[in-house]
Design a protein around this motif. Structure first.
Motif, mmCIF file in Angstrom:
data_model
loop_
_atom_site.group_PDB
_atom_site.id
_atom_site.type_symbol
_atom_site.label_atom_id
_atom_site.label_comp_id
_atom_site.label_asym_id
_atom_site.label_seq_id
_atom_site.Cartn_x
_atom_site.Cartn_y
_atom_site.Cartn_z
ATOM 1 N N ALA A 35 0.898 -1.296 -0.030
ATOM 2 C CA ALA A 35 -0.002 -0.036 -0.103
ATOM 3 C C ALA A 35 0.869 1.140 0.027
ATOM 4 C CB ALA A 35 -0.851 -0.184 1.080
ATOM 5 N N SER A 36 0.396 2.236 -0.627
ATOM 6 C CA SER A 36 1.210 3.380 -0.711
ATOM 7 C C SER A 36 1.138 4.375 0.679
ATOM 8 C CB SER A 36 0.635 4.267 -1.833
ATOM 9 O OG SER A 36 -0.589 4.660 -1.746
ATOM 10 N N ALA A 37 2.142 4.778 1.104
ATOM 11 C CA ALA A 37 2.140 5.563 2.361
ATOM 12 C C ALA A 37 2.156 6.924 2.200
ATOM 13 C CB ALA A 37 3.301 5.042 3.157
ATOM 14 N N PRO A 39 1.018 10.338 2.271
ATOM 15 C CA PRO A 39 -0.467 11.082 2.735
ATOM 16 C C PRO A 39 -0.875 11.949 1.661
ATOM 17 C CG PRO A 39 1.231 12.016 3.737
ATOM 18 C CD PRO A 39 1.845 10.945 2.906
ATOM 19 N N LEU A 43 -4.366 6.575 -1.589
ATOM 20 C CA LEU A 43 -3.773 5.431 -0.974
ATOM 21 C C LEU A 43 -4.463 4.206 -1.626
ATOM 22 C CD1 LEU A 43 -2.518 4.570 1.694
ATOM 23 C CD2 LEU A 43 -4.750 4.569 2.800
ATOM 24 N N SER A 45 -3.495 0.172 -2.541
ATOM 25 C CA SER A 45 -2.889 -1.380 -2.477
ATOM 26 C C SER A 45 -2.890 -2.253 -3.869
ATOM 27 C CB SER A 45 -3.536 -2.078 -1.324
ATOM 28 O OG SER A 45 -4.789 -2.583 -1.920
ATOM 29 N N GLY A 71 -8.311 4.904 -0.022
ATOM 30 C CA GLY A 71 -8.099 6.195 0.401
ATOM 31 C C GLY A 71 -9.917 6.664 0.669
#
Length: 228
Positions: A35-37, A39, A43, A45, A71
């Motif tokens: 998953a992208s972190a 912010p 967001l 996966s 997200g």
């Protein structure tokens, strides 16, 4: 010589308590979603898997990719890609996937909580003889972005990778066998020396030396009498 029994005992303990050689595990770990972190961006996966752990030339693999929006807002025009490494030739891709520059790409929109699934069929061809694993990477990139938001990878063991652990285990097994044989030889030598010392002590009575002294004195007295 007293050190031999002690050395033999230590080696016996080493042989009996030495570690057993276990075969190497060839199976690749189960892929987990990444998953992208960031912010600031969407967001997401992503996962990729072909349901295999070992492959060889001529095999056809079906890869399945899953991208999910984790997200709180809808994302549009997400570019999804899967790499085609050396030795992997694309046969087909669903949903209009296009092969270009060593990768298959798609474009998709994702609502909040929605996921998109993609699949490819690829054939394994000739690979370098020293290549141990065949790996592919799946990534998702935002519209207009140059760096992926999230990536995942999956790899399968090639014949060269299966041979390498077996050869290593054979070498370790041979070394362990040689060490065990040497230890047993030294143990046997120590036992042999110890038994000889015990038998030697039993063969010579304690009074043997004292019994010989009167005989020598008697012989000397007999000689003296003869001379006179």
């Amino acid at each position: 010589m007293r050190r031999i029994p002690l050395l033999a005992t230590a080696l016996a303990a080493w042989v009996l308590t030495g570690p057993a050689v276990a075969p190497a595990q060839a199976a690749a770990p189960t892929p987990k979603p990444s998953a992208s972190a960031s912010p600031a961006g969407p967001l997401l996966s992503i996962t990729v898997d072909d349901g295999r752990t070992e492959v060889a030339a001529g095999d056809e693999l079906t890869y399945r990719l899953t991208v999910r929006n984790l997200g709180t807002t809808k994302v549009s025009d997400i570019k999804v890609s899967q790499s085609l490494p050396t030795g992997l030739t694309l046969v087909s891709a669903d949903r209009g996937g296009k092969a270009r520059d060593g990768a298959v790409t798609w474009v998709t929109d994702l609502k909040v909580g929605q996921e998109s699934n993609f699949s490819t069929v690829a054939r394994v061809g000739d690979t370098p003889k020293d290549l141990l694993r065949l790996a592919t990477v799946a990534c998702a990139t935002a519209k207009g972005g140059t760096k992926p938001l999230v990536c995942a990878t999956h790899s399968d063991l090639l014949p060269a990778g299966a041979v390498a652990p077996a050869a290593e285990d054979a070498g370790i097994s041979w070394l362990w066998s040689a060490g065990a044989a040497a230890a047993l030889l030294i143990i046997g030598l120590g036992v042999f020396v110890l038994l000889r010392r015990i038998r030697g002590r039993r063969a010579v009575p304690a009074h043997a030396h004292s019994a010989s002294r009167p005989t020598e004195s008697t012989d000397r007295m007999a000689g003296a009498v003869t001379l006179e």
